[in-house]
Design an enzyme around this catalytic site. Structure first.
Site, PDB file in Angstrom:
ATOM      1  CE  LYS A 142      95.629  37.549 -89.362  1.00  0.00           C
ATOM      2  NZ  LYS A 142      95.875  38.101 -87.936  1.00  0.00           N
TER       3      LYS A 142
ATOM      4  CE1 TYR B 192      98.384  34.855 -80.723  1.00  0.00           C
ATOM      5  CE2 TYR B 192      97.805  35.551 -83.055  1.00  0.00           C
ATOM      6  CZ  TYR B 192      98.295  34.629 -81.996  1.00  0.00           C
ATOM      7  OH  TYR B 192      98.829  33.501 -82.596  1.00  0.00           O
TER       8      TYR B 192
ATOM      9  CG  ASP C 208     100.915  43.040 -84.733  1.00  0.00           C
ATOM     10  OD1 ASP C 208     100.665  42.811 -85.744  1.00  0.00           O
ATOM     11  OD2 ASP C 208     101.023  42.062 -83.889  1.00  0.00           O
TER      12      ASP C 208
END
Ligand code: PLP
Length: 429
Positions: A266, A143, A238
């Site tokens: 995050k 994702y 990522d």
């Protein structure tokens, strides 16, 4: 009697699609209505009905220090009274950029955005702009946020051209995304031998955390590094989850494999909304206004987010922090494994440091297709059982479980005891 959470949820459904602002929060995968949270402290959450939970979601990864960390909150308060946004440069952005460049090996320069989605979307644009190529390669089950070109699932067929993963993503965009099975280097070689000169970049989660946690095959990661160099494509890591989670320098430092562009998010926001993308100077000087590849943001580099991030990274720089996280993670995940064995429930537990996941299935899980074989029915019962015992897990078997520095060995032991009792009752049903 209805809980306050369920009453709020019913009302929220009238004003917010599905009652939530991010789909997985709704808890559909486990058949619950979501808890509405009142407050949090350290490793604990309290819902609006006054129930206390040990939190292993940690806001889906960012809260590596736990909730409402005193030093972070103090720093935010101190900044807030000086203004919350200026839309002009600050020394905080410089300090944060320098810290990231010092800690993440492949990054010399960094651009701040407001979410992980923006980071990956901008990284893809940068790779396309630099190479002058349109196609990108991603992997099934990884994702990368919800940007159009990354919301593509191409099934598992080798080099199938992308089909949109959501209505609203145009076929013209999706066709430029090639999705391949994770850990399958052969599929990458075959794709590059056919389309390599048209591929701008490979984007990959160096440790996937969105199909459960998958442990990467080192030969796979080394292989994609090598082949992208060979075809003059870029390699994008990522590290929105793994950055500052699996070590100060992320997965790239842990594995010694350097990407061309790194996406962060995050943890670097310390609980506030931030994303970032970075790379070496040559690559990053293409971003406007230094170069001509456009990318902008009204609230980017926001001073509250910067100070929360700086304060978090400073604490993560202290001695022994990652060893402590590793010990806490090991206690939890090996404890869960023992609990499952004692209950006679087949599980596969993958974990790296303080992130991990449990699949209710036998045999190693190394990609999305095998993750999909996890027994979701059993996970559902397990989830509800754990919630009843005051343990708050992500409401999907495909999300990571996170341990923070605020968790203690004692608290984790109570979680393992809870798991032991829930799992043995599962076997009796
Ligand atoms: C969470 C996540 C994103 C998206 O970040 P948002 O801040 O939710 O937009 C991208 N990539 C990975 C690996 C993630 O885990």
């Amino acid at each position: 009697m209805k809980t306050k959470s369920s009453i709020l949820f019913e009302k929220a459904e009238q004003y917010i699609p599905g009652g939530v602002n991010s789909p997985v929060r709704a808890g559909k995968a486990v058949g619950i209505t979501p808890l509405f949270i009142d407050r949090a402290d350290g490793c604990f959450l309290w819902d609006v009905d006054g129930n206390q939970y040990v939190d292993y979601v940690c806001s889906w990864g960012p809260l590596i220090l736990g909730h409402a960390h005193e030093t972070v909150i103090e720093a935010i308060k101190k900044q807030a009274v000086c203004g919350t946004s200026y839309g002009a440069p600050t020394a905080l952005e410089l300090e944060m950029a320098k810290m990231i460049a010092d800690m993440v090996p492949s990054i010399d320069m960094v651009r701040f955005v407001n979410s992980g989605t923006e980071a990956t979307m901008s990284a893809i644009r940068l790779a396309r702009g630099i190479t002058g190529r349109d196609n990108i390669v991603k992997f099934d089950g990884c994702y990368h946020g919800h940007a159009d070109s990354l919301l593509v699932s191409a099934g598992s067929g080798i080099a199938t051209l992308g089909i949109p993963g959501s209505p609203g993503v145009s076929k013209d965009i999706a066709k430029h995304t090639i999705s391949l099975p994770y850990n399958d280097l052969d599929a990458v070689y075959k794709t590059f031998s056919r389309f390599g000169r048209d591929i701008a970049a490979i984007i990959v989660e160096p440790i996937p955390g969105n199909m459960g946690v998958i442990v990467p095959d080192m030969e796979f990661l080394k292989g994609i590094r090598k082949i992208t160099k060979e075809y003059e494509s870029l390699l994008i890591f990522d590290e929105v989850i793994t950055g500052f989670r699996v070590g100060r320098g992320g997965a790239q430092e842990l594995f010694g494999i350097m990407p061309d562009i790194t996406c962060l998010g995050k943890i670097i926001g310390g609980g506030l909304p931030v994303g970032a993308y970075g790379g070496n100077k040559e690559i990053m000087m293409n971003v406007s206004p230094a170069g001509n590849i456009y990318q902008a943001g009204t609230l980017s580099g926001n001073p509250l987010a910067m100070i929360a991030g700086i304060t978090t990274l400073k604490i993560l720089n202290e001695d022994g922090v990652y060893r402590k996280l590793e010990r806490l993670g090991s206690t939890l995940f090996s404890g869960l494994k023992t609990a499952a064995e004692k209950a006679g429930i087949p599980v596969t537990i993958n974990h790296i440091g303080s992130m991990g996941s449990m699949f209710f299935t036998e045999g190693p899980v190394y990609d999305f297709n095998s993750a999909n074989k996890s027994d979701t029915e059993r996970f559902r019962s397990y989830y509800k059982g754990m919630l009843n015992k005051g343990v708050y897990l992500a409401p999907s078997p495909f999300e990571s479980t996170f341990v923070s520095l605020a968790h203690t060995q004692e608290v984790i032991q109570t979680t393992i005891d809870a798991a032991m009792s829930v799992m043995s009752s599962l076997m009796q049903d």
